[in-house]
Design a protein around this motif. Sequence first.
Motif, short mmCIF file in Angstrom:
data_model
loop_
_atom_site.label_atom_id
_atom_site.label_comp_id
_atom_site.label_asym_id
_atom_site.label_seq_id
_atom_site.Cartn_x
_atom_site.Cartn_y
_atom_site.Cartn_z
N ASN A 165 0.81 -1.21 0.00
CA ASN A 165 0.00 0.00 0.00
C ASN A 165 0.85 1.26 0.00
N PHE A 166 1.89 1.25 0.83
CA PHE A 166 2.74 2.43 0.97
C PHE A 166 3.89 2.41 -0.02
N GLY A 167 3.93 1.40 -0.88
CA GLY A 167 4.99 1.34 -1.89
C GLY A 167 6.35 1.07 -1.31
N LEU A 168 6.41 0.48 -0.14
CA LEU A 168 7.71 0.32 0.53
C LEU A 168 8.42 -0.96 0.10
N HIS A 177 15.02 3.11 -6.33
CA HIS A 177 14.89 4.13 -7.36
C HIS A 177 13.44 4.29 -7.80
N GLU A 178 12.69 3.18 -7.78
CA GLU A 178 11.27 3.30 -8.13
C GLU A 178 10.51 4.04 -7.04
N GLN A 179 10.88 3.72 -5.79
CA GLN A 179 10.25 4.44 -4.68
C GLN A 179 10.48 5.94 -4.82
N TYR A 180 11.70 6.28 -5.27
CA TYR A 180 12.06 7.69 -5.40
C TYR A 180 11.18 8.39 -6.43
N VAL A 181 11.04 7.76 -7.59
CA VAL A 181 10.22 8.35 -8.64
C VAL A 181 8.78 8.51 -8.16
#
Lengths: 328, 301
Positions: A58-61, A66-70
């Motif tokens: 859910n939180f994209g963790l 690098h994907e989290q950064y974008v």
Amino acid sequence: MSNSLSEFLVRRLVSFVFMLFFLLTAIFVLFRVMPGDPTAMLVSGRLTEESRQAMLENFGLNKPLHEQYVVFIRNALQGDFGISFFYREPVADVIFPALVNTLMIMLPALALVMVIAYFWGSVVGWNKGTKLDRWGTYIPVSLRAIPHFILGLALLIVFSYNLGWLPTGGMGPIGGADQSVTERLTSPTFYKYAALPFTTALLHYIADPMMLMRNNIIGEREKDYVELHRLKGLHPRQVRRRAARNSMLPLLTWLTPMIGVAFGGQILIEVVFSWPGIGRELVLAAQRQDMPVAQAAFFMVAVIVLLTNLVVDLAYGYFDPRISYGKT
Amino acid sequence: MINVKKYSDSASRARRIAWDFFHPVFEDRWGKFAITVLGVYVLIGIVGPYLPIPGPFEYLQTSSGQYAQLEPPSAEFPLGTTYLGYGVLSQTIHSFRTSLTVGVLSAVLVVTIGVNIGLVSGYYGGKVDTVLMGLTDMAYGLPFYPMAIILIAIFGSGLYTIAAVIALLFWRSVARVTRSEALSLREREFVKSAKAAGSSDVKIMYYHLLPNLVPLILIYFVFAITWGILLEASLSFIGLGDPDTVSWGLMLHEVFGSGELTRAWWWVVVPSFTLWLFIWSLYVVARTLEDNATVSAKGGA
């Protein structure tokens, strides 16, 4: 002139955008080097491993960094900072009302500080060396040496606990929490609650700009045009007003870093008076390790500070046509 | 800005410059008072923990054997006790060392970072200057307390973390002022002759320029101590300080949190007053130094 002005505008805007990205990156990096598991907050012991995984997703963790950064940058620019770990609701819904609450105290306080500093500073500076000057500067400067929260505590003890004139904290009586901004601003109760945090901010910030104004006008007093006005037979008060107008620019420059400082001071004031502003929210989020709220609160404050810098820089050019927009 | 006499020959003069610069503080009435206060604070900071008093987190008991909770000041409990039965006097005295440590430690860090960056930036100019000053501008864009809170939340609280955070945020003003001084100094004759005589850049910066910056460094050192003490107190007050180290900020945090603000006036007044007096004295010293620097500039030295 207009050419260098537009060049100046472009340069300022580019640096603004650059700073914005720098900040976002800093926030992103900082919150990922944080020791400890950011999801620990989510796992209250009752959650199963599957629901924890679902939460992470859910939180994209769970994606690579690098994907989290974008994802983070894209969301942030859209004002989406995810879901609060603590409130379990969108961060924006927590942050924006809090920000408004902070600004409701801070903006009027700073505005009044500027006005008082302008007038009072020019009066005491004009009367340099007199009793009025001595006491008129001594008192604000002494107040300035009192840390925010101690000043706040003192006012709280005197006016709320001992005299019982004002409420001890919060923004309104219990049950008034769902009022809209306009409802608040038109209700006299609100001002009772706002009185002490507002006064604390005012008393604390008044000394610096006032002293600045005093020094400016002392310098201005010696100038030829002041003498000319005097010789022309203008009333001393009129002469002073003219000199004051010419010494106000540094006051404007003072305001720029002050917005950042005021956000800091506001945090302490909000803690003392339990004012539900963004600073108090930031402190609570830090204590609860509520990462999304903490980073969003910090980001909002930083953006406002950057924006103010931009606006004041531009205003400075507007107020003083002598300024060249060359390299500074 | 700050413009004092320029001494050209060598670093060995740094001490004389410092004295020339410092002694007006001792001639001013308030300055004398402030220096005395600071002397007493340093003394208590050094000997405080060795005094024959209970520890800061030691429960006190009344003569009848009960825990001495919220006892007003008396012969038995000078300055009273806290909600948990700690001695206000003992906690206050132990806090002197905490404040001094944080203040001096952060000031050393702030000045070291700031002066080096400013010196290099101002002396070399050009691209080095652009990069370093860009960095400084960015540091200026950061709101201070929010940033400190975030960093504490991430790296955990402790005296050393707090000092490091202060250094990380406050070097900017020192760097900027040092740079502008270095910019004007490097155009002066003695630098040119040193260069002509074949001195290296490092030697010019640290041997010829740095001693001239001593007054400036002193002013900022005092200011940085003040910032350090204020920040530690504020962070402790909002509950982000080191919970195991007693400090005035922590004491105020506890009295505020306990809800005993009105009843336990001794618990509020004592740490508030010591903290205020400390900051006030540091301000007086810093301001006198600053005034002196500008006065001597006007005096045509």
